[in-house]
Scaffold this active site. Sequence first.
Site, PDB file in Angstrom:
ATOM      1  N   GLU A  62       0.852  -1.193   0.000  1.00 13.87           N
ATOM      2  CA  GLU A  62       0.000   0.000   0.000  1.00 13.87           C
ATOM      3  C   GLU A  62       0.890   1.246   0.000  1.00 13.87           C
ATOM      4  O   GLU A  62       1.827   1.305   0.781  1.00 13.87           O
ATOM      5  CB  GLU A  62      -0.911   0.032   1.228  1.00 13.87           C
ATOM      6  CG  GLU A  62      -1.923   1.166   1.133  1.00 13.87           C
ATOM      7  CD  GLU A  62      -2.920   1.185   2.298  1.00 13.87           C
ATOM      8  OE1 GLU A  62      -2.838   0.335   3.200  1.00 13.87           O
ATOM      9  OE2 GLU A  62      -3.764   2.064   2.286  1.00 13.87           O
TER      10      GLU A  62
ATOM     11  N   GLU B 169      -5.225  -2.849  12.794  1.00 13.61           N
ATOM     12  CA  GLU B 169      -4.921  -3.677  11.613  1.00 13.61           C
ATOM     13  C   GLU B 169      -5.864  -4.875  11.551  1.00 13.61           C
ATOM     14  O   GLU B 169      -6.327  -5.252  10.473  1.00 13.61           O
ATOM     15  CB  GLU B 169      -3.464  -4.142  11.606  1.00 13.61           C
ATOM     16  CG  GLU B 169      -2.426  -3.031  11.742  1.00 13.61           C
ATOM     17  CD  GLU B 169      -2.600  -1.870  10.792  1.00 13.61           C
ATOM     18  OE1 GLU B 169      -3.141  -2.058   9.687  1.00 13.61           O
ATOM     19  OE2 GLU B 169      -2.208  -0.729  11.153  1.00 13.61           O
TER      20      GLU B 169
ATOM     21  N   GLU C 227      -9.776   4.041   6.484  1.00 16.35           N
ATOM     22  CA  GLU C 227      -8.923   4.515   7.584  1.00 16.35           C
ATOM     23  C   GLU C 227      -9.710   5.248   8.671  1.00 16.35           C
ATOM     24  O   GLU C 227      -9.530   4.987   9.851  1.00 16.35           O
ATOM     25  CB  GLU C 227      -7.778   5.375   7.043  1.00 16.35           C
ATOM     26  CG  GLU C 227      -6.794   4.607   6.156  1.00 16.35           C
ATOM     27  CD  GLU C 227      -6.190   3.357   6.800  1.00 16.35           C
ATOM     28  OE1 GLU C 227      -6.346   3.171   8.023  1.00 16.35           O
ATOM     29  OE2 GLU C 227      -5.584   2.554   6.069  1.00 16.35           O
TER      30      GLU C 227
END
Length: 883
Positions: A127, A305, A327
Amino acid sequence: MRTDAAQIVRLEDYRPSDFLIERVELDFKLHPAATKVTATLSMRPNPAGRSDVPLALDGDEVNLKSVALDGRILEAGEFEARPELLTISQPPQGPFRLTIETEINPTANTRLMGLYRSSGNYCTQCEAEGFRRITYFLDRPDVLAVYTTRIEAELDEAPVLLGNGNPVESGSVAGTSRHYAVWHDPFPKPSYLFAIVGGRLGRVAKPFTTMSGRTVAIAVYVEPGKEDRAGYALDALERSMIWDEKVFGREYDLDVFNIVAVSDFNMGAMENKGLNIFNDKYVLASPETATDTDYANIEAIIAHEYFHNWSGNRVTCRDWFQLCLKEGLTVFRDQEFSSDERSRAVHRIAEVKTLRARQFLEDAGPLAHPVRPSQYREINNFYTATVYEKGAEIVRMLKTLIGDEDFRRGMDLYYDRCDGTAATVEDFLKAFADVTGRDLSHFARWYGQSGTPCVSVHGQYDEAAKTYRLDFKQHTLPTPGQPTKDPMVVPVALGLVAQDGQPMDAECERVDSRGVFVFDKAEDSIAFTGVASRPVPSVFRGFSAPVKVSLDLSNEELLILLRHDTDAFNRWQAAQTVAMRMLVSLSTGTQASDEDMGALSSAFRGFAQSDALRDPAFAALVLTLPSESDIAQEIGKDVDPTAIHHARRTMRQHIGRACFEPLTDFHRSLARAESYSPDAASAGRRALRNAALDLLTAADPQAGEKLASEQFEKAGNMTDRLASLNVLMTIPGTVRENAIASFEERYRNEPLVLDKWFTLQAAIPEDTTLDRVKRLMEHPAFSMNNPNRVRSLIGSFAMLNQVQFNREDGAGYAFLASIVLRADELNPQLASRLLTAFSTWRMMEPMRRGHARRALQSIAQKSNLSRDVGDIVNRSLEESPLL
Ligand code: B3K
Ligand code: ZN
């Protein structure tokens, strides 16, 4: 530098991919300098895309060996390969298989994107756009494929081989010293979630039984010999899995869940499917090496995560403009988790402190951008406090507006509808609009409008009518690209408190049963009836919206809230507001009156004597004054960091003197001989004890030095040892230098502990610090190649040391500029992060501003800047609408 308009990616230009990739078979032959990768892509034209167009695959510094279409090697004229693009001008009209062989050099990869090595181990970071550094690919988040990965390596170099998904098979490669493992991930995913790991690693593991009764092997891999420091991370993972089942009904979906800690990593961690890769700083912990803050961060990031498995992986983002979709939502989820595991009020204060220190600061400077930006040059520069923290605040406001039950129903609908897809912010909001029947289009403005709204609140009591009116006004200052602003939907959680501190339950039809008034115009007023006496309003309880509030309350009224409000956040806020008023006066030369100072000191003394021990963690927060950077932000222009530093020191001295007895008592009585436990209550006691030590030392440096030295010598854990060392940093002399040396000696083989040692020296507010930092760059433990080292020494100097980074002679700025240029050659992401320390430069007084501008210009004029640094430096220098 390349700054041509063509490089700008715009949200409005989004269109679906012309091709789809259904299956990916990858074969890695790991080698330190020449890893061979064979990718076989099962592709077809996308019915939603354009037809009869060339196939264009993204690449980045890959060395192409061959391309084959349906098994036939393509000849030179049938494709065009450039480092950043592989084009096949006439691909088949139906399904086809494309096989691409590339060779990459993981050892030479200092950017830490793609496949690289960390302490000899192989790992990946994809990412946002790292997969294209492994092979040519449609490297965009809306291309979802099922991956099978074979990894082969020398057995003694990489005995552990990990991939996404479930393990399928493994064995030795006959007749060689090599072995292999095959992994299969049945869940379609975008390339940014791909990962492999190969290396020598120790493992701690346990079985986890999911809510439907499936067994999952959960494991944490660390450097061999560090297994005893991985237990807390494994425990946090287990608690996160239980919490997501209980609170959001989300179950884990593979047979294994692996976490790997690596020592070279650009950020905190990465949510690769079934194979999270972590910065070792957010995994490894022992009482001797990690502080309470480290433990709390590990818990939060492990949870973050893990939670991405649903918010990010099962439902991913259509394009990078939607980054906040995963996010912001996942930060909200990890904040809720930490609040449930710890103390909600204390956690909320900590969240708000971070939001203000980082996101409000971002909004007030040249890098301000919406939670969903509309354009970018370099996506890596948008993993910001705005996207993450303000993104989380938007989700929280949504929950406040619609209530807990509807929020959960909306989340369920969102997951049901969007599972297995690449979604948008609109998809997210639609789920909530559909379950509630509400129109959320005005609320959606939070995603597109940047800047922090300022809300002013004015109260008026009518003695005769027994009514109380609150007038609200909102405005948002211009930000880059957005000269004018619209009113936002601002949920205001509020209540009234009587002068004697009792809660008042007056009537107001505009306030709902949850105590929330929805303020969605430029101006509005609400009226309470049946108000027996003049109340003190407590507004934005729990910080119900990410806005700046200006309240026309007197210090006396605020101190009533500090003593009596039922809302802990506003108790803390009241103390901060009074302290901030005085700190600003002191910093800008208008002396705070003795009377004001006396009132605050005695309020603090009263609080310390009667209240503090009821909730030590909360008390530690109340007794900690706004930071120098917070004060600078409040002043906002022509800032003199030296004056701020002195003002804060003076106030600490006053408060320390006024509260000397209770503080001494805290420091003595809260010292426990019991063995260390990282739980929130124990951490709270340590926090109060160490806040007391700091104030005592401000009041009486000699006595403080003695107390701190004793604590330093006797400390049974890193929290107490580091806190005492931090206090010693404020007193120049041999005691301090000896403590620095003894700490170094004790932890010379502990890189993560030495990071703390770098940080506290970089933060010493003295003129010699810059030389000290330069000297420390020569220390054997320091390396420009390791992001943790660079951030702890240089990042801390630039971000924590307000007086020395912003030196009057400009030497701090010149130093940072030279480091940014050096770092840019190795690791552009690291360099551009460091560069964001300049984002406050326009707030400074003219002399410093001039120095900062010249430092920025010295970077801007260099050729061959990375896109990362070029983008930040240009935006930092652009004429800002704020001036
Ligand atoms: N998603 C990653 C961040 C990736 C950053 C790329 N520059 C970690 C996280 O937010 O969970
Ligand atoms: Zn995340």
